[in-house]
Each structure stands twice: as structure tokens, then as C-alpha cells.
Design a protein around this motif. Sequence first.
Motif, PDB file in Angstrom:
ATOM      1  N   GLY A 244     -16.508  23.676  74.817  1.00  0.00           N
ATOM      2  CA  GLY A 244     -16.689  24.570  73.680  1.00  0.00           C
ATOM      3  C   GLY A 244     -17.927  25.439  73.837  1.00  0.00           C
ATOM      4  N   ILE A 245     -19.013  24.854  74.318  1.00  0.00           N
ATOM      5  CA  ILE A 245     -20.244  25.613  74.539  1.00  0.00           C
ATOM      6  C   ILE A 245     -19.997  26.720  75.565  1.00  0.00           C
ATOM      7  CG2 ILE A 245     -22.652  25.489  75.287  1.00  0.00           C
ATOM      8  CD1 ILE A 245     -22.099  24.007  72.644  1.00  0.00           C
ATOM      9  N   GLU A 246     -19.230  26.406  76.603  1.00  0.00           N
ATOM     10  CA  GLU A 246     -18.940  27.405  77.641  1.00  0.00           C
ATOM     11  C   GLU A 246     -18.125  28.572  77.073  1.00  0.00           C
ATOM     12  OE1 GLU A 246     -17.002  25.119  80.630  1.00  0.00           O
ATOM     13  OE2 GLU A 246     -18.829  24.048  81.210  1.00  0.00           O
ATOM     14  N   LEU A 247     -17.127  28.270  76.235  1.00  0.00           N
ATOM     15  CA  LEU A 247     -16.347  29.336  75.614  1.00  0.00           C
ATOM     16  C   LEU A 247     -17.234  30.269  74.792  1.00  0.00           C
ATOM     17  CD1 LEU A 247     -13.132  27.541  74.240  1.00  0.00           C
ATOM     18  CD2 LEU A 247     -13.254  29.201  76.109  1.00  0.00           C
ATOM     19  N   ILE A 248     -18.149  29.683  74.043  1.00  0.00           N
ATOM     20  CA  ILE A 248     -19.034  30.478  73.183  1.00  0.00           C
ATOM     21  C   ILE A 248     -20.006  31.305  74.022  1.00  0.00           C
ATOM     22  CG2 ILE A 248     -20.878  30.279  71.469  1.00  0.00           C
ATOM     23  CD1 ILE A 248     -19.210  27.752  70.453  1.00  0.00           C
ATOM     24  N   ALA A 249     -20.530  30.718  75.090  1.00  0.00           N
ATOM     25  CA  ALA A 249     -21.444  31.455  75.968  1.00  0.00           C
ATOM     26  C   ALA A 249     -20.732  32.641  76.609  1.00  0.00           C
ATOM     27  CB  ALA A 249     -22.003  30.523  77.043  1.00  0.00           C
ATOM     28  N   GLU A 250     -19.477  32.446  77.014  1.00  0.00           N
ATOM     29  CA  GLU A 250     -18.709  33.534  77.614  1.00  0.00           C
ATOM     30  C   GLU A 250     -18.458  34.653  76.601  1.00  0.00           C
ATOM     31  OE1 GLU A 250     -14.348  34.301  79.762  1.00  0.00           O
ATOM     32  OE2 GLU A 250     -14.913  32.285  79.060  1.00  0.00           O
ATOM     33  N   ALA A 251     -18.099  34.270  75.370  1.00  0.00           N
ATOM     34  CA  ALA A 251     -17.863  35.281  74.339  1.00  0.00           C
ATOM     35  C   ALA A 251     -19.131  36.062  74.022  1.00  0.00           C
ATOM     36  CB  ALA A 251     -17.326  34.603  73.076  1.00  0.00           C
ATOM     37  N   ARG A 252     -20.263  35.373  74.021  1.00  0.00           N
ATOM     38  CA  ARG A 252     -21.530  36.053  73.739  1.00  0.00           C
ATOM     39  C   ARG A 252     -21.828  37.083  74.831  1.00  0.00           C
ATOM     40  NH1 ARG A 252     -25.576  32.201  71.117  1.00  0.00           N
ATOM     41  NH2 ARG A 252     -25.112  30.944  72.948  1.00  0.00           N
ATOM     42  N   ARG A 253     -21.532  36.726  76.072  1.00  0.00           N
ATOM     43  CA  ARG A 253     -21.748  37.677  77.168  1.00  0.00           C
ATOM     44  C   ARG A 253     -20.879  38.925  77.002  1.00  0.00           C
ATOM     45  NH1 ARG A 253     -22.141  32.780  80.219  1.00  0.00           N
ATOM     46  NH2 ARG A 253     -19.932  32.867  80.768  1.00  0.00           N
ATOM     47  N   LYS A 254     -19.747  38.764  76.321  1.00  0.00           N
ATOM     48  CA  LYS A 254     -18.832  39.889  76.105  1.00  0.00           C
ATOM     49  C   LYS A 254     -19.155  40.665  74.823  1.00  0.00           C
ATOM     50  CE  LYS A 254     -14.970  37.772  78.605  1.00  0.00           C
ATOM     51  NZ  LYS A 254     -13.591  37.208  78.498  1.00  0.00           N
ATOM     52  N   GLY A 255     -20.208  40.249  74.117  1.00  0.00           N
ATOM     53  CA  GLY A 255     -20.657  41.009  72.970  1.00  0.00           C
ATOM     54  C   GLY A 255     -20.310  40.449  71.613  1.00  0.00           C
ATOM     55  N   VAL A 256     -19.668  39.283  71.553  1.00  0.00           N
ATOM     56  CA  VAL A 256     -19.372  38.670  70.258  1.00  0.00           C
ATOM     57  C   VAL A 256     -20.671  38.139  69.656  1.00  0.00           C
ATOM     58  CG1 VAL A 256     -18.077  36.866  69.052  1.00  0.00           C
ATOM     59  CG2 VAL A 256     -17.032  38.071  70.977  1.00  0.00           C
ATOM     60  N   ASN A 257     -20.870  38.406  68.374  1.00  0.00           N
ATOM     61  CA  ASN A 257     -22.087  37.968  67.675  1.00  0.00           C
ATOM     62  C   ASN A 257     -21.872  36.527  67.210  1.00  0.00           C
ATOM     63  OD1 ASN A 257     -24.300  37.571  66.018  1.00  0.00           O
ATOM     64  ND2 ASN A 257     -24.183  39.588  65.075  1.00  0.00           N
ATOM     65  N   VAL A 258     -22.198  35.576  68.051  1.00  0.00           N
ATOM     66  CA  VAL A 258     -21.902  34.170  67.775  1.00  0.00           C
ATOM     67  C   VAL A 258     -23.091  33.292  68.136  1.00  0.00           C
ATOM     68  CG1 VAL A 258     -20.795  33.911  70.051  1.00  0.00           C
ATOM     69  CG2 VAL A 258     -20.290  32.261  68.229  1.00  0.00           C
ATOM     70  N   SER A 259     -23.336  32.306  67.303  1.00  0.00           N
ATOM     71  CA  SER A 259     -24.319  31.256  67.593  1.00  0.00           C
ATOM     72  C   SER A 259     -23.618  29.914  67.516  1.00  0.00           C
ATOM     73  CB  SER A 259     -25.497  31.311  66.609  1.00  0.00           C
ATOM     74  OG  SER A 259     -25.047  31.296  65.264  1.00  0.00           O
ATOM     75  N   VAL A 260     -24.262  28.894  68.096  1.00  0.00           N
ATOM     76  CA  VAL A 260     -23.608  27.588  68.187  1.00  0.00           C
ATOM     77  C   VAL A 260     -24.592  26.478  67.838  1.00  0.00           C
ATOM     78  CG1 VAL A 260     -24.036  27.466  70.689  1.00  0.00           C
ATOM     79  CG2 VAL A 260     -22.277  26.019  69.666  1.00  0.00           C
ATOM     80  N   GLU A 261     -24.088  25.530  67.074  1.00  0.00           N
ATOM     81  CA  GLU A 261     -24.834  24.333  66.681  1.00  0.00           C
ATOM     82  C   GLU A 261     -24.176  23.111  67.309  1.00  0.00           C
ATOM     83  OE1 GLU A 261     -25.340  23.091  62.256  1.00  0.00           O
ATOM     84  OE2 GLU A 261     -23.625  21.966  63.038  1.00  0.00           O
ATOM     85  N   THR A 262     -25.009  22.173  67.743  1.00  0.00           N
ATOM     86  CA  THR A 262     -24.508  20.823  67.974  1.00  0.00           C
ATOM     87  C   THR A 262     -25.346  19.866  67.139  1.00  0.00           C
ATOM     88  OG1 THR A 262     -23.682  19.249  69.632  1.00  0.00           O
ATOM     89  CG2 THR A 262     -25.904  20.131  69.988  1.00  0.00           C
ATOM     90  N   CYS A 263     -24.944  18.599  67.152  1.00  0.00           N
ATOM     91  CA  CYS A 263     -25.592  17.598  66.304  1.00  0.00           C
ATOM     92  C   CYS A 263     -26.196  16.494  67.165  1.00  0.00           C
ATOM     93  CB  CYS A 263     -24.576  16.977  65.346  1.00  0.00           C
ATOM     94  SG  CYS A 263     -23.714  18.175  64.333  1.00  0.00           S
TER      95      CYS A 263
END
Length: 450
Positions: A244-263
Amino acid sequence: MTDLLIHSGSVVTPEQVLVADVAIIGEEIVAVGPDLERDAVQIVDASGEFLFPGFLDAHVHFNEPGRTEWEGISSGSSALAAGGGTLYFDMPLNSTPPTLEGSDLLRKREIAEAKSVTDFALWGGLTPVNLGATEELADLGVIGFKAFMTDSGVSDFPRADSDALKRGMELAARRGLPVAVHAEDQELTANLAQRLRSSGKTEWKDYLNSRPVEAELIAIRTALDLAGETGCRLHVVHVSCPEGIELIAEARRKGVNVSVETCPHYLLLTDEDLVKLGAPAKCAPPLRDEGRRSVLWSQLQAGLIDTLGSDHSPAPMEMKLSADAFSVWGGISGCQHGLALVLAELFATGGVRGLQHFARMSATRVAKRFDLESKGTIGPGFHADLVLVAFGEGSEISSESLRYRHKMSPYVGKLLRAQVRRTWLRGQQIYGEGMRTEPRPMGRMVIPKR
């Protein structure tokens, strides 16, 4: 003359760790530096200890009003302060009513101002039944909107399907507010749970099998696509797996305005702990295997994870007693010790850099992502929200030490090597050494910068 001088502590910021004094007048820090003038009403000697910005926990369920017997703002915020927290973001569920309308928010704010030991912010709900209320909630100061992509577990907070989520994201984007998502796919998890239960499989391993990593990834992909399409600021909460972290990192590189939390529990516990501990370790998404936990740690240290949130979600003991793993209420109680346990591990493995990275994830990045001007930094002009921590051999966490309404946590028995000595909120001590009475409620609602 200053009101408070914290003398000779190791001040931790994302940029450095520096032995310095911190001078406070009223609610604000006025100076940070070595050998400041010691003309102060109170001087605290912090030699050999570390001073962090107060921890900002953007993900708690204190369940008030309506389900106060599950936790409540008084006990929840007290536990948070004992763990170094100075600000929490309360989720719109499992309160009854949930925070779906302006009147719901005003009621919760009134209660929190009367009871909270720490400052607070309030999430508004994003569901199919309250899309028309998002403007009012934004006007009243919500920190953002929270949506469930799978059933939430409570009937008065329905899940947002893709259509409702897209519409809610469009509304949030117009107001510049983030949307937080619980990302698990409803169809896959519901079908797997029904199939397992109908065949009599109700053990902990069966529950784990009903919520596979792929269910999380399907939902994350959908949320990322919708955020990219709408221009919404997306915040994906409690990501449990490195994929999941990898998907979010890839989307961020493509310009999606996204942040990620873990616990903390995904960093400290595994699926084997759920099998061993049972109900205290049940959560959704569930705990993952040791291999994934280890990679998640590596991603944390590499800076791929933006924030840490406890996802503190308690319930009465009787809701944790079923022999059917699917029927046990899910939710981990962790706002008192989770972040400190992660801090200790980061210091042990990363030294000073680990401390700086922790300050970034637990405070500075949270304040920046959610547009909080006076929080998250140790510097002149910022609120004097501070936590003093000592590292050492540590002590074992006991159930008696828990400040929660219900003395249950999967961290009981763990060794706590990062001890919170004192916590200050806006210059007033709210936990720790030298306090003779319990702190008075002094929490204020924090509203994002417009």
C-alpha cells in the motif's frame, strides 16, 4: 522575566538535535538557544533528556457523545497526555450521533471544551447521507472529512461507495480540505467473511484470511484514482502493508496530492500476536505477517510514511469476549504508549536521525499537512506544546498504568524505553513529575488555516 524556562535539554527538531534552553511566556515559545537568561518563574532542568514538540495524534476514537462508556474525552485525552500527546483529531464515529451535521459538531465541541485535557480537532463524516452538510461542517472548522470504503461496523455511519466518495472529494477539494479514507474493499471482505463463517470458521486466522492485503490495495487504488481526478487532498489512514505504501508513493510521484499514515501496532505487532493475544490486538485492516512488518519499518525509516496515528479505538470488555473472532469488536487501545514505543525503536536503530524523523512524523508533518499554524514545531511564536522524554532501560507496561476507561491494550507487558517525563500544553504542564493534582480540562478546538 519568562514564565517557564526548560533548561539544557536536547531539543529535537526535524533538522537537528541541539542542547538548548526553551523560554516560554504565556502560551508561546519566545526563545530557543543555549544559555538563555534564567530569569524565570519556573525553571525545569532537562539535562540528559530530550525535548520534542508535543505529539499530534490525527486519528483517535474517543466515542463521545453517545458511547462515552467506550472511552470518553476525559479519560482518552488524559491517556494521550501521559503518552506525550498535546493534540488529537477525533474521528466522526463511533460517537452517537456521529459527526455528520453541523449540530453534531457543535455538540461534540462543547463537550470537548469542557472535558479535554489537550487541544483537539474534529473530523467530519463523509457518507452518502450527509453530502449536503459538508459546506456547513467546513464552515464550522472541521479538520477534514473521513470516509469508510467498507462497512464501518456501526449502522449510523454508512460506507461511501465510489460515487459518494467522488462527490465528497469534489466538495472537499472546493474547500481545500483533506479527505481521509479507511481503505478496504467491501465486496471482497464481505464475501470472504460470509464464506468462512458459513463453513464454521471463526478463529483468529479465519478473521485474518477474510481481510487480505489485496482488499486494502483495491481500495487504495480506487481512492488514488478519485483523488487524482478530483484534485482532492487525500489522506490514507492506517495503512498496514508495504504494498500500500508503494502504491501511494508511486501516485505521489505522478502528482496526486496524497499523504499516508500508519499506526504503531502495524510496526510493533504481527498476525501471530493477534493469534496469541486475541481481542486486544484485533483491528481492521488486520495485523500483517513479520515480513511485511519488517518492510514497513524500512519504509518508515526511508521517509515514505508521512504521519503516525494511534487509531485508538476502545470498547467495553463485554464487546471483546466472544469466541467468534468475527463478532469481537475490533479496535486497539494505544494512544498512551504506541508512539513512545515507536520512538524508542527509532532511537535504538537510527540514533539522532531517528529522533529527528520521529519529530517530523509525530508533529511537524501533521501540522503542515493539516494547515495548523501554531503547532508542531519548537520555535519562537509557536505554542509551547512540548514533551520531555528520557531514554533508558525502561519499565514494563502494566494494565494498572493505563489511563483508559478499560484497562486493555496489546502493549501490556512490553518494555517502554522512552519514558514521558512531562507534557506541556500551551505552557501549562498537563502530565508528569511535580504535578500534585490531575490537570484541569483546558483543551481548545484547533481549526485549520483558511
